[in-house]
Structure formats: structure tokens, C-alpha cells
Design a protein around this motif. Structure first.
Motif, PDB file in Angstrom:
ATOM      1  N   HIS A 107       1.238  52.849   5.032  1.00 42.27           N
ATOM      2  CA  HIS A 107       1.897  52.596   4.155  1.00 42.27           C
ATOM      3  C   HIS A 107       3.383  52.613   4.117  1.00 42.27           C
ATOM      4  O   HIS A 107       3.876  51.484   3.456  1.00 42.27           O
ATOM      5  CB  HIS A 107       1.483  53.575   2.587  1.00 42.27           C
ATOM      6  CG  HIS A 107       1.844  53.918   1.680  1.00 42.27           C
ATOM      7  ND1 HIS A 107       2.393  54.348   0.523  1.00 42.27           N
ATOM      8  CD2 HIS A 107       2.014  52.771   0.600  1.00 42.27           C
ATOM      9  CE1 HIS A 107       2.353  54.205  -0.280  1.00 42.27           C
ATOM     10  NE2 HIS A 107       2.362  52.761  -0.611  1.00 42.27           N
ATOM     11  N   ALA A 141       4.687  49.913   5.572  1.00 43.73           N
ATOM     12  CA  ALA A 141       4.983  48.294   4.750  1.00 43.73           C
ATOM     13  C   ALA A 141       6.237  48.348   3.193  1.00 43.73           C
ATOM     14  O   ALA A 141       6.714  47.875   3.215  1.00 43.73           O
ATOM     15  CB  ALA A 141       3.623  48.047   4.057  1.00 43.73           C
ATOM     16  N   ASP A 200       9.029  47.406   5.248  1.00 44.80           N
ATOM     17  CA  ASP A 200       9.085  46.273   5.266  1.00 44.80           C
ATOM     18  C   ASP A 200       9.477  45.560   4.863  1.00 44.80           C
ATOM     19  O   ASP A 200      10.416  44.457   4.294  1.00 44.80           O
ATOM     20  CB  ASP A 200       7.542  45.196   5.851  1.00 44.80           C
ATOM     21  CG  ASP A 200       7.254  45.435   7.665  1.00 44.80           C
ATOM     22  OD1 ASP A 200       5.817  45.640   8.016  1.00 44.80           O
ATOM     23  OD2 ASP A 200       9.261  45.337   7.964  1.00 44.80           O
ATOM     24  N   GLN A 201       9.609  45.821   3.315  1.00 41.71           N
ATOM     25  CA  GLN A 201       9.871  45.007   1.942  1.00 41.71           C
ATOM     26  C   GLN A 201      11.193  45.610   1.938  1.00 41.71           C
ATOM     27  O   GLN A 201      12.156  44.659   1.347  1.00 41.71           O
ATOM     28  CB  GLN A 201       9.473  46.061   0.912  1.00 41.71           C
ATOM     29  CG  GLN A 201       9.049  44.741   0.061  1.00 41.71           C
ATOM     30  CD  GLN A 201       7.810  45.412  -2.089  1.00 41.71           C
ATOM     31  OE1 GLN A 201       7.575  46.411  -1.776  1.00 41.71           O
ATOM     32  NE2 GLN A 201       7.391  44.657  -2.410  1.00 41.71           N
TER      33      GLN A 201
END
Lengths: 113, 255
Positions: free
Chosen positions: B221, B224, B227-228
Motif C-alpha cells: 500500500h 503504491a 508511486d502516485q
């Protein structure tokens, strides 16, 4: 200072009045007359003569002018903007109207009986 | 007859002095003076000297400076003390109240350590002019009472005053801040100091607790999300060299 009126001698009779709303902004300079008028409304004689009359005070801080809003028992309304009035003038206007209504009521009761 | 005579005769003999009408010189009623005497009195009347410019115009009007009585000094001292020692000073308009009602009100307020004080306007106004409470000055017109208290229990005070419509709250000075009636109402609705401090601590620690809960969750989580975040940064700035991969999140415990 246009004549000091002690509240007891103001001769305010609240018999014909249903409700009174006094609005003023105490930090302004033009509220003296309205405040003195308010004091006269709470005099002993006035309170004794009132028949369920509500006297409400609304203290604000928005620089608005002092206003006295009177609703009589027969539905009439008297609005007095006290910014440039003296207490005596306000009392005169109020008392004269009260006296007129009192007379009318007496005449009505005499006609009925 | 010879010599003497009635009125109007120029010559007279002092020995024979006949007075008509039998009236004496000194009478109990008002007797008009003899014409000659009247004329003499009119001619010799006193005319006071008049200066060219009357004194009234020259002398400046001197107002008598009345000395302060001991009572006034006492009342002023009381006012100074009351204002100095209280954290909450409320000014209300005092319309006639029956003695019983007034006593009840004083009693109720006293329970919350609020004292009802009355100062005459002539004493309080000069005092206010010189003190830091100058802005309360316009309130002091007509009959007023001052409620002073070393504590700031605005809610209880408002509740008592609601029951007594004859006392009209005009304004207050709480903790050296001048408030209007709305201000006092808002002040009374504020939570107490401890509650406010607790809320503050809670809000500050909210951010930290959010971060720690993020880190405690699965590392997938977290990667992710990161990354965003990188994508957003690169879209915004156009140059980033941030490592997108991070090792497994350390399990940090505690708040």
C-alpha cells in the motif's frame, strides 16, 4: 442636556400596550435618549399599570440606529427612531397616543353599559 | 393772618408753622414728599460711575473648582481596586428593580463570586478616561451597575441575567478584551481551557498518528501511494529522481 426626566414622574402607562421592543447599540453616541426611555418603561408605576405587556431589549453591536417598536393592544404600531430624538419627545409621542386610546376604550365601555 | 400761612406761601416764620390737614411729618402710611423735596431728591440722585467697557466683558469667567470630598475619594479608590483585581468586568443598564429581586440577584451572583458594584457616573467617567478602559466610556450613560469578578464565569452570569429583564447587559471587558453582548455570549459558549487544550493536542497529534498508521499498514500500500506521489510531482515539476522503491516499512510503534 435637555431636561432630566426621573423615571417615576414620566407618567408612562402601559395599559394599552401589547409589546415593546427596544433595539440599540450601546457603544454608539446617540443612544442616551433611547436608554432613558427604556428606564422610564420599567418604572414602578408603569409596571403596575401594565397588563401582560412584554418589554424586550435587543442589544446589538452593528452601528445601527436605536429603534423603539411599540405594538398597541388594538393593533397599532409606533416606531420611534431615537437617534435624534430627546427622551421628552419620545415620552410625549408615546403618552399622547396612549391617552387617545384610553379615551376611546372608555367611550366604548360607556356605550356598552 | 400775618406771617405763617398755608401751603404755597414763600415766606414763613419759624415760630408760626401751621400745617394743613393736621398730618405730621412722620406718618404710618405712605406720604408723598413735598414737591420741592421731590425735585431736590431727583436732582441729587447718586449716579454710579460706569466704565467704558463693563467689567463683565473684561474678566474671564472663573469656574469654582470644587474640592473632592473624602467620600468621593473613597468611592474612586474602590473603583480602582475593583477594576484592577477583576478579570471580568460587565457593564449593565440598571432599570428599577424591586428590592427583593435585587437582593436575590446579588445573592445568586455572589455564589459564583461575582460582585455587583454601583459607581456614580461623575466618579467613574474621569477614572475611565485615564485608565486603559477608555473604550467602555460610551456605555456609562444613565444608571448602570458593574459586575466584577476575579473569575470568568460568563455562562452562569448570562443565565442569572436572563431571569431579570430589568438589567440589560451592555458590554464587558473580559481578560482585557472589550466585548459586546454577542461577544460575551460567544465567550460563554467556548469550551473550558482544559477541553480546548485537549482538542489542540488531539489535532496536532492527528497528523503524526495518520503517518504512523500509514507506515504500520502493508508495505505494498505504501509503495503504491509513493508511486502516485512521484507521478504527481513529475507532472508538476518535470524532474524528479526519487526512488520509487522503498524497503519494507519499519514497524514503528507508539504514537
Amino acid at each position: 442636556m435637555a431636561g432630566f426626566v426621573p423615571p417615576n414622574k414620566a407618567g408612562v402607562v402601559l395599559k394599552q400596550v401589547k409589546s415593546i421592543l427596544v433595539q440599540f447599540c450601546p457603544f454608539e453616541a446617540n443612544v442616551e435618549a433611547t436608554r432613558k426611555f427604556l428606564e422610564c418603561l420599567y418604572a414602578k408605576k408603569a409596571v403596575a399599570s401594565s397588563v401582560g405587556c412584554e418589554v424586550k431589549t435587543d442589544v446589538r453591536h452593528d452601528g445601527s440606529e436605536p429603534v423603539v417598536d411599540i405594538v398597541f393592544a388594538d393593533g397599532d404600531r409606533l416606531i420611534m427612531k431615537g437617534a435624534n430624538l430627546t427622551t421628552k419627545e419620545m415620552l410625549l409621542a408615546f403618552n399622547s397616543r396612549c391617552a387617545v386610546k384610553e379615551l376611546k376604550e372608555q367611550e366604548k365601555t360607556q356605550k356598552n353599559t | 393772618g400775618s406771617g405763617g400761612g398755608g401751603k404755597g406761601k414763600r415766606s414763613w416764620l419759624p415760630t408760626l408753622h401751621v400745617v394743613r390737614h393736621g398730618s405730621k411729618a412722620v406718618t404710618r402710611h405712605w406720604k408723598p414728599m413735598h414737591l420741592e423735596r421731590q425735585k431736590l431728591m431727583a436732582v441729587t440722585e447718586y449716579i454710579p460711575p460706569k466704565p467704558a467697557i463693563p467689567e463683565r466683558c473684561l474678566k474671564p469667567l472663573v469656574k469654582k473648582i470644587e474640592e473632592e470630598t473624602g467620600y468621593e475619594r473613597l468611592v474612586r479608590r474602590q473603583a480602582v481596586e475593583a477594576f484592577r483585581e477583576s478579570r471580568m468586568i460587565t457593564v449593565c443598564q440598571y432599570n428599577s428593580l424591586s428590592n427583593d429581586d435585587m437582593l436575590m440577584l446579588r445573592h445568586q451572583l455572589r455564589k459564583h463570586n461575582i460582585h455587583v458594584k454601583f459607581f456614580p457616573n461623575e466618579i467613574i467617567i474621569p477614572f475611565l478616561l485615564e485608565s486603559k478602559y477608555v473604550n467602555l466610556l460610551p456605555l456609562f450613560v444613565g444608571r448602570n451597575i458593574v459586575l466584577v469578578s476575579p473569575e470568568t464565569k460568563a455562562k452562569e452570569m448570562l443565565r442569572m441575567l436572563k431571569r431579570v429583564p430589568q438589567i440589560v447587559l451592555l458590554g464587558a471587558c473580559i481578560e482585557n478584551t472589550i466585548l459586546s453582548k454577542e461577544g460575551v455570549v460567544k465567550f460563554s459558549k467556548l469550551p473550558s481551557l482544559e477541553v480546548a487544550q485537549g482538542e489542540m493536542v488531539g489535532t496536532l497529534s492527528l497528523v503524526a498518528s495518520q503517518t504512523s498508521s500509514l507506515l504500520c499498514r502493508s508495505s505494498l500500500h505504501l509503495t503504491a501511494l509513493l508511486d502516485q506521489y512521484v507521478k504527481q510531482q513529475s507532472n508538476g515539476t518535470g524532474e524528479t529522481n526519487v526512488q520509487a522503491e522503498m524497503g519494507p516499512a519499519e514497524s514503528s510503534q507508539g504514537v
